[in-house]
Design a protein around this motif. Structure first.
Motif, mmCIF file in Angstrom:
data_model
loop_
_atom_site.group_PDB
_atom_site.id
_atom_site.type_symbol
_atom_site.label_atom_id
_atom_site.label_comp_id
_atom_site.label_asym_id
_atom_site.label_seq_id
_atom_site.Cartn_x
_atom_site.Cartn_y
_atom_site.Cartn_z
ATOM 1 N N UNK A 80 0.838 -1.202 0.000
ATOM 2 C CA UNK A 80 0.000 0.000 0.000
ATOM 3 C C UNK A 80 0.871 1.250 0.000
ATOM 4 N N UNK A 81 1.937 1.231 0.794
ATOM 5 C CA UNK A 81 2.849 2.371 0.843
ATOM 6 C C UNK A 81 3.506 2.599 -0.519
ATOM 7 N N UNK A 152 -8.025 -6.080 4.335
ATOM 8 C CA UNK A 152 -9.290 -5.881 3.633
ATOM 9 C C UNK A 152 -9.024 -5.237 2.275
ATOM 10 N N UNK A 153 -9.526 -5.819 1.189
ATOM 11 C CA UNK A 153 -9.226 -5.283 -0.150
ATOM 12 C C UNK A 153 -9.769 -3.881 -0.375
ATOM 13 N N UNK A 154 -10.787 -3.474 0.400
ATOM 14 C CA UNK A 154 -11.363 -2.140 0.204
ATOM 15 C C UNK A 154 -10.419 -1.031 0.627
ATOM 16 N N UNK A 155 -9.444 -1.336 1.484
ATOM 17 C CA UNK A 155 -8.542 -0.305 1.997
ATOM 18 C C UNK A 155 -7.868 0.458 0.871
ATOM 19 N N UNK A 156 -7.271 -0.249 -0.078
ATOM 20 C CA UNK A 156 -6.558 0.400 -1.175
ATOM 21 C C UNK A 156 -7.503 1.245 -2.026
ATOM 22 N N UNK A 159 -8.151 4.570 -0.179
ATOM 23 C CA UNK A 159 -6.972 5.430 -0.285
ATOM 24 C C UNK A 159 -6.876 6.014 -1.689
ATOM 25 N N UNK A 160 -7.135 5.194 -2.694
ATOM 26 C CA UNK A 160 -7.093 5.662 -4.073
ATOM 27 C C UNK A 160 -8.142 6.735 -4.320
ATOM 28 N N UNK A 161 -9.330 6.560 -3.751
ATOM 29 C CA UNK A 161 -10.407 7.532 -3.953
ATOM 30 C C UNK A 161 -10.038 8.904 -3.394
ATOM 31 N N UNK A 162 -9.278 8.930 -2.311
ATOM 32 C CA UNK A 162 -8.868 10.204 -1.726
ATOM 33 C C UNK A 162 -7.783 10.894 -2.548
ATOM 34 N N UNK A 163 -7.017 10.117 -3.297
ATOM 35 C CA UNK A 163 -5.909 10.695 -4.053
ATOM 36 C C UNK A 163 -6.230 10.922 -5.522
ATOM 37 N N UNK A 164 -7.336 10.333 -5.999
ATOM 38 C CA UNK A 164 -7.660 10.380 -7.424
ATOM 39 C C UNK A 164 -8.986 11.105 -7.629
ATOM 40 N N UNK A 165 -8.937 12.295 -8.215
ATOM 41 C CA UNK A 165 -10.161 13.064 -8.441
ATOM 42 C C UNK A 165 -11.029 12.465 -9.537
ATOM 43 N N UNK A 166 -10.488 11.479 -10.266
ATOM 44 C CA UNK A 166 -11.269 10.827 -11.303
ATOM 45 C C UNK A 166 -11.841 9.489 -10.836
ATOM 46 N N UNK A 167 -11.625 9.159 -9.549
ATOM 47 C CA UNK A 167 -12.171 7.912 -9.031
ATOM 48 C C UNK A 167 -13.694 7.971 -9.039
ATOM 49 N N UNK A 168 -14.297 6.818 -9.145
ATOM 50 C CA UNK A 168 -15.755 6.781 -9.190
ATOM 51 C C UNK A 168 -16.300 6.351 -7.824
ATOM 52 N N UNK A 169 -16.982 5.253 -7.724
ATOM 53 C CA UNK A 169 -17.626 4.909 -6.465
ATOM 54 C C UNK A 169 -16.767 3.981 -5.626
ATOM 55 N N UNK A 170 -17.007 4.001 -4.313
ATOM 56 C CA UNK A 170 -16.379 3.068 -3.404
ATOM 57 C C UNK A 170 -17.329 1.898 -3.178
ATOM 58 N N UNK A 171 -16.801 0.727 -2.866
ATOM 59 C CA UNK A 171 -17.673 -0.431 -2.655
ATOM 60 C C UNK A 171 -18.562 -0.246 -1.441
ATOM 61 N N UNK A 172 -19.786 -0.709 -1.540
ATOM 62 C CA UNK A 172 -20.714 -0.602 -0.418
ATOM 63 C C UNK A 172 -20.188 -1.402 0.763
#
Length: 199
Positions: A80-81, A152-156, A159-172
């Motif tokens: 992750x780092x 947990x696979x959702x962690x990455x 983190x990606x959603x916070x750094x990527x302004x083009x990210x879409x949705x996070x898993x429920x």
């Protein structure tokens, strides 16, 4: 000129709404916002939480030297780092001496700071109960947008959603229970009344 909204703007809005929904849904059961703190790390350097506001995300991970399960999640944390260079990882140890933490960090080739919570105040205030438990904070507001476990696979994805302004949705339901897979191997953090760990 077309009046259709910019697709990147829409994606950014969706990302922010997703993070907000995750935070609100768990605010009643866990810490919703982190207060500032300063702790010495295993090298003796002072680390202040709010000083990390230049990162895209701040990831706080509970650590304990005796946790036998660490061998299963330390590789995930290091990956992750490596894959999230704009994020900042801070490990927190609330039960071992700083000298033994430094030995642990050297033995496990850790190049991230391990903070020494000698009075056990910070770990308890963040409700960190087991080694491998992780919080992800948005440094713009210091809201806790994820509470889970390192593997947990959702962690990455969070983190990606916070750094990527083009990210879409996070898993429920990506705020998984932190105790999942972490209830054995001396991983529970031992908090005691009026306890201060020696240096």
């Amino acid at each position: 000129m077309s009046s259709r909204p910019n697709r990147y703007y829409l994606r950014s809005v969706v990302t922010l709404l997703s993070l907000a929904a995750l935070t609100v849904s768990h605010a009643a059961s866990a810490v919703a916002r982190a207060d500032n703190f300063v702790l010495l790390d295993h090298t003796g350097k002072a680390q202040e939480l709010y000083y990390q506001d230049d990162a895209s995300a701040v990831i706080v991970v509970a650590q304990a030297n005796a946790c036998a399960n660490a061998a299963s999640w330390l590789p995930d944390l290091k990956a992750l780092q490596e894959n999230s260079p704009d994020a900042r990882i801070l490990m927190i140890n609330s039960q071992d001496s700083r000298g033994s933490i430094a030995e642990y960090a050297a033995a496990n080739d850790l190049d991230m700071p391990v903070l020494h919570d000698s009075a056990q105040i910070i770990g308890q205030s963040l409700e960190l109960n087991q080694a491998g438990e992780v919080l992800v904070m948005n440094p713009e507001s210091w809201e806790v947008v994820y509470r889970g476990y390192v593997t947990n696979p959702e962690l990455a994805q969070v983190v990606q959603a916070l750094s990527d302004t083009e990210a879409q949705t996070l898993p429920a339901g990506s705020l998984a229970q932190a105790t999942q897979g972490a209830d054995a191997g001396n991983c529970a953090i031992a908090y005691t009344a009026s306890h201060e760990i020696p240096d």
